[in-house]
Design a protein around this motif. Sequence first.
Motif, PDB file in Angstrom:
ATOM      1  N   SER A   1      40.760  -6.563   0.087  1.00 57.89           N
ATOM      2  CA  SER A   1      42.155  -6.968   0.226  1.00 57.89           C
ATOM      3  C   SER A   1      42.922  -6.068   1.188  1.00 57.89           C
ATOM      4  CB  SER A   1      42.837  -6.927  -1.136  1.00 57.89           C
ATOM      5  OG  SER A   1      42.812  -5.587  -1.610  1.00 57.89           O
ATOM      6  N   GLY A   2      42.375  -4.899   1.498  1.00 51.29           N
ATOM      7  CA  GLY A   2      43.043  -4.013   2.446  1.00 51.29           C
ATOM      8  C   GLY A   2      43.734  -2.840   1.766  1.00 51.29           C
ATOM      9  N   SER A   3      43.910  -2.923   0.447  1.00 53.49           N
ATOM     10  CA  SER A   3      44.531  -1.794  -0.243  1.00 53.49           C
ATOM     11  C   SER A   3      43.421  -0.944  -0.861  1.00 53.49           C
ATOM     12  CB  SER A   3      45.475  -2.295  -1.330  1.00 53.49           C
ATOM     13  OG  SER A   3      44.718  -2.875  -2.364  1.00 53.49           O
ATOM     14  N   SER A   4      43.707   0.328  -1.056  1.00 53.54           N
ATOM     15  CA  SER A   4      42.713   1.120  -1.776  1.00 53.54           C
ATOM     16  C   SER A   4      43.325   1.523  -3.098  1.00 53.54           C
ATOM     17  CB  SER A   4      42.294   2.341  -0.972  1.00 53.54           C
ATOM     18  OG  SER A   4      43.338   3.277  -0.934  1.00 53.54           O
ATOM     19  N   ASP A   5      42.588   1.195  -4.123  1.00 55.56           N
ATOM     20  CA  ASP A   5      43.133   1.363  -5.457  1.00 55.56           C
ATOM     21  C   ASP A   5      42.138   2.152  -6.285  1.00 55.56           C
ATOM     22  OD1 ASP A   5      44.490   1.202  -7.749  1.00 55.56           O
ATOM     23  OD2 ASP A   5      44.537  -0.979  -7.864  1.00 55.56           O
ATOM     24  N   ASP A   6      42.556   3.309  -6.738  1.00 55.49           N
ATOM     25  CA  ASP A   6      41.637   4.102  -7.547  1.00 55.49           C
ATOM     26  C   ASP A   6      41.757   3.787  -9.033  1.00 55.49           C
ATOM     27  OD1 ASP A   6      40.583   5.272  -5.319  1.00 55.49           O
ATOM     28  OD2 ASP A   6      42.052   6.894  -5.307  1.00 55.49           O
ATOM     29  N   GLY A   7      42.784   3.025  -9.371  1.00 53.19           N
ATOM     30  CA  GLY A   7      42.918   2.614 -10.758  1.00 53.19           C
ATOM     31  C   GLY A   7      41.828   1.604 -11.081  1.00 53.19           C
ATOM     32  N   ASP A   8      41.652   1.252 -12.358  1.00 49.73           N
ATOM     33  CA  ASP A   8      40.572   0.320 -12.660  1.00 49.73           C
ATOM     34  C   ASP A   8      41.099  -1.110 -12.870  1.00 49.73           C
ATOM     35  OD1 ASP A   8      40.136   1.643 -16.047  1.00 49.73           O
ATOM     36  OD2 ASP A   8      41.852   0.771 -14.996  1.00 49.73           O
ATOM     37  N   GLU A   9      42.321  -1.331 -12.404  1.00 46.94           N
ATOM     38  CA  GLU A   9      42.908  -2.658 -12.538  1.00 46.94           C
ATOM     39  C   GLU A   9      42.213  -3.602 -11.560  1.00 46.94           C
ATOM     40  OE1 GLU A   9      47.122  -4.693 -11.718  1.00 46.94           O
ATOM     41  OE2 GLU A   9      47.196  -2.608 -12.382  1.00 46.94           O
ATOM     42  N   ARG A  10      41.377  -4.494 -12.094  1.00 48.75           N
ATOM     43  CA  ARG A  10      40.602  -5.367 -11.220  1.00 48.75           C
ATOM     44  C   ARG A  10      41.451  -6.512 -10.706  1.00 48.75           C
ATOM     45  NH1 ARG A  10      34.721  -7.909 -11.498  1.00 48.75           N
ATOM     46  NH2 ARG A  10      35.804  -9.844 -11.058  1.00 48.75           N
ATOM     47  N   GLN A  11      41.391  -6.767  -9.408  1.00 52.27           N
ATOM     48  CA  GLN A  11      42.078  -7.940  -8.882  1.00 52.27           C
ATOM     49  C   GLN A  11      41.210  -9.155  -9.167  1.00 52.27           C
ATOM     50  OE1 GLN A  11      42.390  -6.304  -4.905  1.00 52.27           O
ATOM     51  NE2 GLN A  11      44.587  -6.597  -4.932  1.00 52.27           N
ATOM     52  N   GLU A  12      41.789 -10.146  -9.818  1.00 48.14           N
ATOM     53  CA  GLU A  12      41.026 -11.350 -10.173  1.00 48.14           C
ATOM     54  C   GLU A  12      40.970 -12.298  -8.979  1.00 48.14           C
ATOM     55  OE1 GLU A  12      39.331 -11.947 -12.934  1.00 48.14           O
ATOM     56  OE2 GLU A  12      39.912  -9.970 -13.705  1.00 48.14           O
ATOM     57  N   PRO A  13      39.933 -13.130  -8.934  1.00 48.03           N
ATOM     58  CA  PRO A  13      39.879 -14.165  -7.902  1.00 48.03           C
ATOM     59  C   PRO A  13      41.117 -15.053  -7.970  1.00 48.03           C
ATOM     60  CG  PRO A  13      37.788 -14.018  -9.045  1.00 48.03           C
ATOM     61  CD  PRO A  13      38.732 -13.129  -9.787  1.00 48.03           C
ATOM     62  N   PHE A  14      41.552 -15.559  -6.843  1.00 51.26           N
ATOM     63  CA  PHE A  14      42.714 -16.435  -6.836  1.00 51.26           C
ATOM     64  C   PHE A  14      42.581 -17.459  -5.712  1.00 51.26           C
ATOM     65  CE2 PHE A  14      44.887 -14.519  -3.133  1.00 51.26           C
ATOM     66  CZ  PHE A  14      44.222 -13.304  -3.048  1.00 51.26           C
ATOM     67  N   ASP A  15      43.402 -18.505  -5.798  1.00 52.60           N
ATOM     68  CA  ASP A  15      43.366 -19.537  -4.765  1.00 52.60           C
ATOM     69  C   ASP A  15      44.598 -19.420  -3.900  1.00 52.60           C
ATOM     70  OD1 ASP A  15      40.925 -20.899  -5.428  1.00 52.60           O
ATOM     71  OD2 ASP A  15      41.917 -21.445  -7.297  1.00 52.60           O
ATOM     72  N   GLU A  16      44.396 -19.475  -2.614  1.00 48.78           N
ATOM     73  CA  GLU A  16      45.510 -19.333  -1.678  1.00 48.78           C
ATOM     74  C   GLU A  16      45.148 -20.076  -0.402  1.00 48.78           C
ATOM     75  OE1 GLU A  16      48.399 -17.531  -2.378  1.00 48.78           O
ATOM     76  OE2 GLU A  16      49.124 -18.349  -0.472  1.00 48.78           O
ATOM     77  N   ALA A  17      46.114 -20.791   0.137  1.00 49.93           N
ATOM     78  CA  ALA A  17      45.926 -21.539   1.388  1.00 49.93           C
ATOM     79  C   ALA A  17      44.666 -22.412   1.321  1.00 49.93           C
ATOM     80  CB  ALA A  17      45.861 -20.576   2.583  1.00 49.93           C
ATOM     81  N   GLY A  18      44.421 -23.004   0.140  1.00 49.23           N
ATOM     82  CA  GLY A  18      43.293 -23.921  -0.012  1.00 49.23           C
ATOM     83  C   GLY A  18      41.930 -23.242  -0.070  1.00 49.23           C
TER      84      GLY A  18
END
Length: 475
Positions: free
Chosen positions: A60-77
């Motif tokens: 995604s371009g961000s660096s996150d050391d926390g363990d908060e997982r980004q879930e899959p999502f739908d965007e622009a089809g």
Amino acid sequence: DKPKRRPAMKSAFVVVANRLPVDQTTDPDGTVRWRRSPGGLVTALEPVMRANKGAWIGWSGSSDDGDERQEPFDEAGMHLIPMQLTSDDVEEYYEGFSNGTLWPLYHDVIAQPVFHREWWDAYTKVNERFARAAAEVADEGAVVWVHDYQLQLVPEMLRALRPDLRIGFFLHIPFPPNELFARLPWRRQILRGLLGADLVGFQRPGAAANFLRLTRRMLGHQTQADRAILADGRIVRAGAFPISIDMAELEEIARRPETEARAQEIRDEIGNPDKVFLGIDRLDYTKGIGERIKAFFELLNEGELSPEEATFLQVATPSRERVEEYKALRNDVELLVGRVNGAHGRIGRPAMTYLHNSFVRTELAALYRAADVMVVTPLRDGMNLVAKEFIACRYDNTGTLILSEFAGAADELRQALLVNPYDVDGLKQALLQAVRVEPREASRKMRAMRRYLAEHDVDRWANTFLEKLAGRPEL
Ligand code: GDG
């Protein structure tokens, strides 16, 4: 009660790339949004994505050391699967091995590649994570298309997990000859990684030939014209698939009255010189930015050109700003621009305009319209889309393209003024020639290049690759 996890959606078409095709933006009130990133790749793949419930795996371009997982999502089809990178991953896999080792090694060692075993370990680990994510989301027999130098191990890793898949790989940057590639301590691992694919695509035929020669020399595989035949009989094809742009989309923006008005405004603001030279590049040492400014500077010094006759507009988009080489490059370029303006600018009328910034696409189109001469002088470049975008915007067949022989685009845009960027005198001649060209001559060349691009756009690139990948090789 544990929340039930939705069964993961499976896709028949999966793209794996370092970055997702969307950028995260944060509103002033803190709301996080996604915006489709500009670029031909997304546009070209959109129809395939839609027809096949496609999924896209990327950072995604961000660096996150926390363990908060980004879930899959739908965007622009599109179904998007974000990969998390820690700040260590960013430093070692992305800035380190990808941009400090592979990028300079694959671009003629213009800068010294740095070899660190920790970087390699991080590269392997991140490639494994991408491969596992692809294995999870790909449907039975799906097509998976892996992109670029950051992910060269993914094809082999993915094949081990999912032998049922059809795997394609495309390298956006050059692929070096043995003389350079052989320095890489992990050269065999990289070759084996790529050979996990069914089809390996490059920008230029020479790169495909380098790859096949290396698999023969270093791994002892048998090779024929366009393929390697592995010991187990599996065939891996390699070939050139020169990438392109969405010409119609860009031309439409260029033709808008507001774009034309903005182009005129830009010319007014830089003092209405007779001719405008334009450079648009990521601020990268491969792009030959210093070389072209030096040539322009000498022409001013020698009185061959005056700032009333011609000014230079250089857009340098910030890039990889934490990597040492890029900091040094920025200093060098900015020093040079200062010298040019110090010597030849007047109050309110600089000889050069330099912008270290990135712009929206409509502004880029206005810049392409405002220019007379597009100066594209990379020391080495996989393709160079900027050269093609300039042509797309010149719907009135005006303008001249100066193009380095060392850009992939030089194979196709034969009517450009081709230059060797290491030859300062040659560059100076080309700048003068472009300023003095007969309009009819310029228009004939531009028309020929536009005709070529209209037929060879990014749709055709994606379709040609995917059709070849779908077909079984004839013996
Ligand atoms: C790699 C390979 C290959 C630039 N500034 C802004 C902006 N751009 C856009 C341009 C163009 C793209 O970025 C740059 O593409 P290039 O092809 O010129 O160069 P790389 O970034 O090095 O790309 C290259 C390419 O992959 C594709 O395979 O051609 O050889 O090195 O589209 O327009 N876009 C926006 N604002 C800017 O300020 N929106």
